[in-house]
Design an enzyme around this catalytic site. Structure first.
Site, PDB file in Angstrom:
ATOM      1  N   TYR A   1      -3.185  12.531   0.935  1.00 61.89           N
ATOM      2  CA  TYR A   1      -2.561  11.650  -0.063  1.00 61.89           C
ATOM      3  C   TYR A   1      -1.434  12.366  -0.802  1.00 61.89           C
ATOM      4  O   TYR A   1      -0.304  11.863  -0.884  1.00 61.89           O
ATOM      5  CB  TYR A   1      -3.633  11.180  -1.054  1.00 61.89           C
ATOM      6  CG  TYR A   1      -3.174  10.127  -2.033  1.00 61.89           C
ATOM      7  CD1 TYR A   1      -3.560   8.802  -1.887  1.00 61.89           C
ATOM      8  CD2 TYR A   1      -2.367  10.436  -3.112  1.00 61.89           C
ATOM      9  CE1 TYR A   1      -3.161   7.829  -2.778  1.00 61.89           C
ATOM     10  CE2 TYR A   1      -1.948   9.478  -4.009  1.00 61.89           C
ATOM     11  CZ  TYR A   1      -2.354   8.173  -3.840  1.00 61.89           C
ATOM     12  OH  TYR A   1      -1.942   7.219  -4.726  1.00 61.89           O
TER      13      TYR A   1
ATOM     14  N   ALA B   1     -14.896   3.508   0.086  1.00 60.38           N
ATOM     15  CA  ALA B   1     -14.474   2.327   0.838  1.00 60.38           C
ATOM     16  C   ALA B   1     -13.065   1.873   0.485  1.00 60.38           C
ATOM     17  O   ALA B   1     -12.592   0.864   0.987  1.00 60.38           O
ATOM     18  CB  ALA B   1     -15.457   1.175   0.592  1.00 60.38           C
ATOM     19  N   GLY B   2     -12.396   2.587  -0.395  1.00 62.60           N
ATOM     20  CA  GLY B   2     -11.045   2.215  -0.771  1.00 62.60           C
ATOM     21  C   GLY B   2     -10.985   1.114  -1.805  1.00 62.60           C
ATOM     22  O   GLY B   2      -9.974   0.433  -1.935  1.00 62.60           O
ATOM     23  N   LEU B   3     -12.070   0.922  -2.562  1.00 61.77           N
ATOM     24  CA  LEU B   3     -12.120  -0.134  -3.580  1.00 61.77           C
ATOM     25  C   LEU B   3     -11.953   0.421  -4.991  1.00 61.77           C
ATOM     26  O   LEU B   3     -12.151  -0.287  -5.966  1.00 61.77           O
ATOM     27  CB  LEU B   3     -13.436  -0.909  -3.475  1.00 61.77           C
ATOM     28  CG  LEU B   3     -13.713  -1.564  -2.124  1.00 61.77           C
ATOM     29  CD1 LEU B   3     -15.017  -2.337  -2.171  1.00 61.77           C
ATOM     30  CD2 LEU B   3     -12.578  -2.478  -1.723  1.00 61.77           C
ATOM     31  N   SER B   4     -11.588   1.690  -5.067  1.00 59.26           N
ATOM     32  CA  SER B   4     -11.243   2.333  -6.343  1.00 59.26           C
ATOM     33  C   SER B   4     -12.399   2.387  -7.327  1.00 59.26           C
ATOM     34  O   SER B   4     -12.260   2.018  -8.498  1.00 59.26           O
ATOM     35  CB  SER B   4     -10.027   1.653  -6.975  1.00 59.26           C
ATOM     36  OG  SER B   4      -8.895   1.833  -6.164  1.00 59.26           O
ATOM     37  N   SER B   5     -13.521   2.885  -6.868  1.00 61.88           N
ATOM     38  CA  SER B   5     -14.642   3.097  -7.783  1.00 61.88           C
ATOM     39  C   SER B   5     -14.277   4.115  -8.852  1.00 61.88           C
ATOM     40  O   SER B   5     -14.740   4.022  -9.997  1.00 61.88           O
ATOM     41  CB  SER B   5     -15.877   3.564  -7.001  1.00 61.88           C
ATOM     42  OG  SER B   5     -15.597   4.730  -6.240  1.00 61.88           O
TER      43      SER B   5
ATOM     44  N   GLU C   1       0.833  -1.214   0.000  1.00 68.43           N
ATOM     45  CA  GLU C   1       0.000   0.000   0.000  1.00 68.43           C
ATOM     46  C   GLU C   1       0.858   1.251   0.000  1.00 68.43           C
ATOM     47  O   GLU C   1       1.868   1.331   0.705  1.00 68.43           O
ATOM     48  CB  GLU C   1      -0.904  -0.010   1.235  1.00 68.43           C
ATOM     49  CG  GLU C   1      -2.183   0.765   1.048  1.00 68.43           C
ATOM     50  CD  GLU C   1      -3.112   0.085   0.037  1.00 68.43           C
ATOM     51  OE1 GLU C   1      -3.170   0.575  -1.115  1.00 68.43           O
ATOM     52  OE2 GLU C   1      -3.756  -0.901   0.384  1.00 68.43           O
TER      53      GLU C   1
ATOM     54  N   ASP D   1      -4.336   1.173  -9.187  1.00 69.94           N
ATOM     55  CA  ASP D   1      -5.793   1.007  -9.222  1.00 69.94           C
ATOM     56  C   ASP D   1      -6.281   0.740 -10.638  1.00 69.94           C
ATOM     57  O   ASP D   1      -7.059  -0.180 -10.894  1.00 69.94           O
ATOM     58  CB  ASP D   1      -6.487   2.243  -8.656  1.00 69.94           C
ATOM     59  CG  ASP D   1      -6.209   2.445  -7.180  1.00 69.94           C
ATOM     60  OD1 ASP D   1      -5.642   1.533  -6.553  1.00 69.94           O
ATOM     61  OD2 ASP D   1      -6.534   3.526  -6.671  1.00 69.94           O
TER      62      ASP D   1
END
Length: 385
Positions: free
Chosen positions: A221, A122-126, A33, A171
């Site tokens: 970030y 949610a950190g799922l890279s939508s 990460e 991602d």
């Protein structure tokens, strides 16, 4: 959202059928990460949470119309006026078009409906799923001749240059190059990659969503990236043989502690440690040693929380809960941080018990419902049907 629902909405809005239906998945990252932008290795995979896009050329009025089903919101624009919008979500589409235009690809007016089941924040890279999905779809309907790698690169450039998030390439790469039942070991420096079978027999991947929403553009970030850039610049000056963090040792970092702020040293220390963890994790996967792999996940979280400082109290709580339960093989925060999910590697016989206990404990601690998802590893962005 099922592809049939997206198609039906397209038919209703535009009184015609979409010519192309595309699915573009979100991603998980098992380990590695915040090192994709530091020339490290990562181990991501695409998952069965995805965005579905229905698209067709608009030959009637010369404008483009987007409909985001998840927001029940429409955005109309002209290809001659591609400026960022305060709505936010259209920028992921506009940015891709801008990057394609820069490269000389001609985009014509089109209509698009998209929606999916990737939890936002949610950190799922939508966002990467939308970017890669629209690039893939435009490539199909306008015959642009893009390679998968070009789809990845244009999508990343859109996020960097138009959306304003200085993300690495992981991602978008995972969303596009995903392969069912495999993780991708991606060399973020050379973009070489290889697939490793992820033997999930007897295990579940469980995501625990804190419900804490983050916006990478507004978060720390970009600051983390700047801190890492500062550290590698000083290291290269002192050690000319260094080309990236891949060449750095912990002793070399210790030798520059008087030249940089403590927090910057911490960031560099985490990066070097995490690069080694990914290398170790690859070896463990070849041995199908998921127990050892899980221990590296726990170590990763500690580094992200203490050295890189991108966790939050909710993420730390869930990781600690997983560790103390004795039922979770590995757990860590995943994604940009400051919210989002923990990713948990759980033996199937423990999954239901762990989820039930986590929901109860999280409600008691934060007075907030905990959402959980069991995800499977799937193929990357592709046509539907």
């Amino acid at each position: 959202m099922k592809s049939t629902l997206v198609q039906q909405k397209f038919n209703t809005l535009f009184n015609e059928e979409a010519t192309t239906i595309v699915r573009s998945p979100g991603r998980i990252n098992l380990i590695g990460e915040h090192i994709d932008y530091n020339d490290g290795f990562v181990l991501p995979a695409s998952i069965d949470k995805e965005i579905v896009l229905a698209i067709a050329p608009n030959t009637i009025d010369g404008i483009c119309t987007l409909y985001a089903a998840d927001f029940n919101d429409t955005f109309t624009f002209s290809l001659s006026n591609l400026e960022p919008t305060s709505k936010g979500w259209p920028n992921y589409v506009l940015g891709v078009i801008v990057e394609l235009n820069k490269a000389g690809y001609q985009i014509k007016p089109f209509n698009c409906v998209f929606g999916g089941n990737i939890p936002t924040g949610a950190g799922l890279s939508s966002s990467a799923a939308v970017e890669c999905g629209i690039a893939f779809a435009l490539n199909e309907i306008f015959g642009l001749g893009l390679t998968k790698l070009q789809i990845v690169q244009f999508s990343k450039q859109a996020e960097n240059n138009f959306v304003g998030v200085n993300c690495g390439i992981m991602d978008q790469f995972a969303s596009t190059f995903g392969k069912a039942h495999h993780v991708i070991k991606l060399d973020c420096k050379s973009l070489d990659y290889e697939y490793f079978p992820f033997q999930m027999a007897g295990y579940d991947i469980v995501l625990c969503d804190t419900g804490v929403k983050h916006s990478l553009g507004d978060s720390e970030y970009n600051t983390r990236r700047q801190e890492c850039d500062s550290a590698i610049a000083v290291l290269k000056e002192k050690y000319p043989s260094i080309t990236s963090f891949r060449d750095v040792t912990l002793s070399q970092i210790q030798s520059i502690t008087d030249l940089l702020p403590t927090k910057t040293i911490d960031r560099a220390t985490y990066v070097v440690q995490e690069i080694k963890r990914v290398s170790d994790a690859s070896i463990l996967l070849n041995k199908n040693d998921l127990e050892g792999f899980g221990q590296l996940m726990y170590q990763c979280h500690e580094g992200l929380s203490k050295l890189y400082e991108v966790s939050c109290i909710e993420l730390d709580f869930l990781k600690n809960l997983a560790f103390e339960s004795g039922q979770v093989t590995g757990s860590r925060m995943m994604g940009g941080g400051f919210g989002g999910c923990t990713i948990n590697l759980v033996k199937k016989e423990n999954t239901a018990t762990f989820i039930d206990a986590a929901i109860i404990a999280y409600q008691e601690k934060f007075k907030k419902a905990l959402k959980t998802y069991i995800v499977a590893i799937t193929d990357g962005t592709s046509m539907v049907g």
